[in-house]
Design an enzyme around this catalytic site. Structure first.
Site, PDB file in Angstrom:
ATOM      1  N   ASP A 100       0.827  -1.217   0.000  1.00  0.00           N
ATOM      2  CA  ASP A 100       0.000   0.000   0.000  1.00  0.00           C
ATOM      3  C   ASP A 100       0.862   1.269   0.000  1.00  0.00           C
ATOM      4  O   ASP A 100       1.977   1.263   0.508  1.00  0.00           O
ATOM      5  CB  ASP A 100      -0.926  -0.029   1.230  1.00  0.00           C
ATOM      6  CG  ASP A 100      -2.066   0.959   1.117  1.00  0.00           C
ATOM      7  OD1 ASP A 100      -2.383   1.384  -0.008  1.00  0.00           O
ATOM      8  OD2 ASP A 100      -2.654   1.304   2.168  1.00  0.00           O
ATOM      9  N   TRP A 157       2.909   7.989  -2.321  1.00  0.00           N
ATOM     10  CA  TRP A 157       4.340   8.109  -2.631  1.00  0.00           C
ATOM     11  C   TRP A 157       4.528   9.005  -3.856  1.00  0.00           C
ATOM     12  O   TRP A 157       5.357   9.912  -3.853  1.00  0.00           O
ATOM     13  CB  TRP A 157       4.914   6.714  -2.895  1.00  0.00           C
ATOM     14  CG  TRP A 157       6.367   6.675  -3.216  1.00  0.00           C
ATOM     15  CD1 TRP A 157       7.404   6.589  -2.328  1.00  0.00           C
ATOM     16  CD2 TRP A 157       6.962   6.706  -4.530  1.00  0.00           C
ATOM     17  NE1 TRP A 157       8.604   6.572  -3.000  1.00  0.00           N
ATOM     18  CE2 TRP A 157       8.363   6.645  -4.359  1.00  0.00           C
ATOM     19  CE3 TRP A 157       6.450   6.783  -5.831  1.00  0.00           C
ATOM     20  CZ2 TRP A 157       9.257   6.645  -5.431  1.00  0.00           C
ATOM     21  CZ3 TRP A 157       7.335   6.793  -6.899  1.00  0.00           C
ATOM     22  CH2 TRP A 157       8.724   6.727  -6.690  1.00  0.00           C
ATOM     23  N   ARG A 164      -0.469   9.331  -9.696  1.00  0.00           N
ATOM     24  CA  ARG A 164      -0.554   8.089  -8.923  1.00  0.00           C
ATOM     25  C   ARG A 164       0.038   6.895  -9.680  1.00  0.00           C
ATOM     26  O   ARG A 164       0.695   6.029  -9.093  1.00  0.00           O
ATOM     27  CB  ARG A 164      -2.028   7.768  -8.589  1.00  0.00           C
ATOM     28  CG  ARG A 164      -2.689   8.743  -7.652  1.00  0.00           C
ATOM     29  CD  ARG A 164      -4.152   8.345  -7.414  1.00  0.00           C
ATOM     30  NE  ARG A 164      -4.264   6.975  -6.958  1.00  0.00           N
ATOM     31  CZ  ARG A 164      -4.134   6.603  -5.702  1.00  0.00           C
ATOM     32  NH1 ARG A 164      -3.905   7.486  -4.759  1.00  0.00           N
ATOM     33  NH2 ARG A 164      -4.245   5.329  -5.374  1.00  0.00           N
ATOM     34  N   THR A 185     -10.926  -6.523  -4.856  1.00  0.00           N
ATOM     35  CA  THR A 185     -12.268  -6.415  -5.451  1.00  0.00           C
ATOM     36  C   THR A 185     -12.719  -4.953  -5.416  1.00  0.00           C
ATOM     37  O   THR A 185     -13.281  -4.432  -6.389  1.00  0.00           O
ATOM     38  CB  THR A 185     -13.263  -7.270  -4.624  1.00  0.00           C
ATOM     39  OG1 THR A 185     -12.755  -8.594  -4.530  1.00  0.00           O
ATOM     40  CG2 THR A 185     -14.634  -7.283  -5.236  1.00  0.00           C
ATOM     41  N   ASN A 206     -10.883  -2.332  -5.446  1.00  0.00           N
ATOM     42  CA  ASN A 206     -10.095  -1.434  -6.309  1.00  0.00           C
ATOM     43  C   ASN A 206     -10.729  -1.217  -7.686  1.00  0.00           C
ATOM     44  O   ASN A 206     -10.387  -0.263  -8.386  1.00  0.00           O
ATOM     45  CB  ASN A 206      -8.655  -1.948  -6.478  1.00  0.00           C
ATOM     46  CG  ASN A 206      -7.803  -1.807  -5.234  1.00  0.00           C
ATOM     47  OD1 ASN A 206      -6.903  -2.613  -4.986  1.00  0.00           O
ATOM     48  ND2 ASN A 206      -8.059  -0.806  -4.426  1.00  0.00           N
ATOM     49  N   TRP A 207     -11.690  -2.076  -8.073  1.00  0.00           N
ATOM     50  CA  TRP A 207     -12.414  -1.844  -9.340  1.00  0.00           C
ATOM     51  C   TRP A 207     -13.161  -0.527  -9.294  1.00  0.00           C
ATOM     52  O   TRP A 207     -13.521   0.032 -10.327  1.00  0.00           O
ATOM     53  CB  TRP A 207     -13.401  -2.978  -9.631  1.00  0.00           C
ATOM     54  CG  TRP A 207     -12.778  -4.285 -10.013  1.00  0.00           C
ATOM     55  CD1 TRP A 207     -12.812  -5.444  -9.279  1.00  0.00           C
ATOM     56  CD2 TRP A 207     -12.050  -4.602 -11.207  1.00  0.00           C
ATOM     57  NE1 TRP A 207     -12.131  -6.449  -9.935  1.00  0.00           N
ATOM     58  CE2 TRP A 207     -11.663  -5.961 -11.128  1.00  0.00           C
ATOM     59  CE3 TRP A 207     -11.679  -3.871 -12.334  1.00  0.00           C
ATOM     60  CZ2 TRP A 207     -10.930  -6.601 -12.123  1.00  0.00           C
ATOM     61  CZ3 TRP A 207     -10.941  -4.497 -13.335  1.00  0.00           C
ATOM     62  CH2 TRP A 207     -10.581  -5.848 -13.228  1.00  0.00           C
ATOM     63  N   ARG A 264       1.876  -4.871   6.204  1.00  0.00           N
ATOM     64  CA  ARG A 264       1.205  -3.837   5.404  1.00  0.00           C
ATOM     65  C   ARG A 264       2.076  -2.594   5.414  1.00  0.00           C
ATOM     66  O   ARG A 264       2.536  -2.159   6.478  1.00  0.00           O
ATOM     67  CB  ARG A 264      -0.185  -3.490   5.945  1.00  0.00           C
ATOM     68  CG  ARG A 264      -0.850  -2.416   5.063  1.00  0.00           C
ATOM     69  CD  ARG A 264      -2.277  -2.143   5.421  1.00  0.00           C
ATOM     70  NE  ARG A 264      -2.893  -1.239   4.428  1.00  0.00           N
ATOM     71  CZ  ARG A 264      -4.134  -1.312   4.016  1.00  0.00           C
ATOM     72  NH1 ARG A 264      -4.937  -2.230   4.495  1.00  0.00           N
ATOM     73  NH2 ARG A 264      -4.616  -0.453   3.123  1.00  0.00           N
TER      74      ARG A 264
HETATM   75  C1  IPE Z   1      -5.521  -2.606  -0.222  1.00  0.00           C
HETATM   76  O1  IPE Z   1      -5.126  -1.295  -0.453  1.00  0.00           O
HETATM   77  C2  IPE Z   1      -5.524  -3.388  -1.499  1.00  0.00           C
HETATM   78  C3  IPE Z   1      -4.210  -3.591  -2.093  1.00  0.00           C
HETATM   79  C4  IPE Z   1      -3.056  -3.288  -1.559  1.00  0.00           C
HETATM   80  C5  IPE Z   1      -4.234  -4.221  -3.376  1.00  0.00           C
HETATM   81  P1  IPE Z   1      -6.212  -0.119  -0.618  1.00  0.00           P
HETATM   82  O2  IPE Z   1      -5.446   1.142  -0.767  1.00  0.00           O
HETATM   83  O3  IPE Z   1      -7.161  -0.459  -1.676  1.00  0.00           O
HETATM   84  O4  IPE Z   1      -6.943  -0.193   0.779  1.00  0.00           O
HETATM   85  P2  IPE Z   1      -7.865   0.876   1.538  1.00  0.00           P
HETATM   86  O5  IPE Z   1      -8.960   1.232   0.613  1.00  0.00           O
HETATM   87  O6  IPE Z   1      -7.011   2.061   1.862  1.00  0.00           O
HETATM   88  O7  IPE Z   1      -8.309   0.183   2.780  1.00  0.00           O
HETATM   89  C1  IPE Z   2      -1.470   0.256  -3.421  1.00  0.00           C
HETATM   90  O1  IPE Z   2      -1.245   1.628  -3.415  1.00  0.00           O
HETATM   91  C2  IPE Z   2      -1.754  -0.289  -4.798  1.00  0.00           C
HETATM   92  C3  IPE Z   2      -3.156  -0.698  -5.021  1.00  0.00           C
HETATM   93  C4  IPE Z   2      -4.082  -0.704  -4.131  1.00  0.00           C
HETATM   94  C5  IPE Z   2      -3.502  -1.150  -6.352  1.00  0.00           C
HETATM   95  P1  IPE Z   2      -2.454   2.654  -3.470  1.00  0.00           P
HETATM   96  O2  IPE Z   2      -2.807   2.905  -4.876  1.00  0.00           O
HETATM   97  O3  IPE Z   2      -3.558   2.204  -2.596  1.00  0.00           O
HETATM   98  O4  IPE Z   2      -1.782   3.970  -2.864  1.00  0.00           O
HETATM   99  P2  IPE Z   2      -2.405   4.923  -1.762  1.00  0.00           P
HETATM  100  O5  IPE Z   2      -2.799   4.059  -0.595  1.00  0.00           O
HETATM  101  O6  IPE Z   2      -3.573   5.616  -2.373  1.00  0.00           O
HETATM  102  O7  IPE Z   2      -1.290   5.857  -1.412  1.00  0.00           O
HETATM  103 MG    MG Z   3      -4.016   2.433  -0.658  1.00  0.00          MG
END
Ligand code: IPE
Ligand code: IPE
Ligand code: MG
Length: 255
Positions: free
Chosen positions: A27, A32, A40, A73, A75-76, A195
């Site tokens: 995460d 970053w 992003r 799931t 992230n969709w 994490r």
């Molecule tokens: C969790 O990260 C899923 C993955 C690392 C693939 P998210 O960034 O989606 O989680 P939340 O929404 O902050 O809990």
């Molecule tokens: C984890 O990084 C990658 C995925 C969940 C696909 P994020 O994209 O969640 O990055 P933040 O948490 O928004 O910084």
């Molecule tokens: Mg995240």
């Protein structure tokens, strides 16, 4: 951290007490990138280096299972262009890394609702899994379009079907039979769950399997996560007393 420090951290690890399965919620890619004034997607691209380092260092140590949460799931529900960019990056990474996986004797595996991935991704992923299927140094599992509630519900549905068609009786349902219907069938439960990015939550990841995992939260954003960070997490894990419901005295008496 310099190379000497990384080596000395690695040397402190007790190779006899390694976790058999390490799972990582990768995460912080977006934050970053934002901190560097970049989009992003740049964070996701940079995160691939960390994936490579984590896989390499886990294999070098002799950890048999490494599971990486790459796309949930939920992230969709991100903006369409970010989802598209992530799927493209996944495809490119699989294409680029198969040779290295074979060179390092690493088997690629995937868990999640693979049917929901774009056709090309799914086909390339299945082919890469097939091309690396003989490798036996480490199993690298990518959790893709994965969520624990999805996994548990699909296991419950399969179980209901088995009961319905008479191949299983309700009274015979036990933990082992349920585990056999999860996507992680045959894998040991993660003993260490990491994490990154400072968030202290599980976000629907392996809820069944982490019942007794040791949790480790790193402040680093995923693209900054390096070998020494994995070593630090393992060293921290090795300092924990894993009691599994027993008392500390019971554990020390046995030794
Ligand atoms: C969790 O990260 C899923 C993955 C690392 C693939 P998210 O960034 O989606 O989680 P939340 O929404 O902050 O809990
Ligand atoms: C984890 O990084 C990658 C995925 C969940 C696909 P994020 O994209 O969640 O990055 P933040 O948490 O928004 O910084
Ligand atoms: Mg995240």
């Amino acid at each position: 951290m310099d190379a000497d420090n990384t080596i000395s951290l690695k040397e402190k690890i007790d190779l006899e007490r390694l976790p058999k399965h390490v799972a990582i919620i990768m995460d912080g890619n977006g934050r970053w990138a934002k901190s560097k004034g970049k989009p992003r997607v740049f964070g996701h691209q940079s995160g691939v280096t960390s994936v490579r380092e984590a896989a390499e260092s886990a294999a070098e140590l002799g950890i048999p299972y490494l599971t990486l949460y790459a796309f949930s799931t939920e992230n969709w529900n991100r903006p369409r262009f970010e989802v598209t960019a992530l799927m493209r990056l996944l495809l490119q990474t699989i294409n680029d890394e198969v040779v290295t996986l074979n060179k390092n004797n690493i088997r690629l595996n995937a868990i999640g609702d693979l049917e929901s991935l774009p056709k090309l991704n799914r086909e390339r992923l299945l082919r890469a899994m097939d091309e690396t299927s003989k490798n036996d140094r480490m199993t690298l599992t990518l959790a893709l379009s994965y969520s624990s509630r999805w996994e548990i519900v699909q296991a419950a549905r399969k179980l209901a079907e088995l009961v319905e068609n008479g191949s299983c009786k309700a009274k015979d349902v036990d933990q082992a039979c349920f585990e056999g219907l999860l996507t992680t069938k045959g894998m040991p439960d993660p003993e260490l769950l990491i994490r990154t990015s400072g968030e202290s939550r599980i976000s629907n990841f392996m809820l069944w399997q982490i019942a007794y995992a040791e949790l480790y939260f790193s402040q680093k954003f995923w693209p900054d996560f390096r070998k020494e960070d994995l070593y630090e997490a393992i060293l921290d894990y090795q300092c924990r007393e894993r009691r599994f419901g027993k008392t500390s005295e019971q554990l020390t008496k046995k030794k």
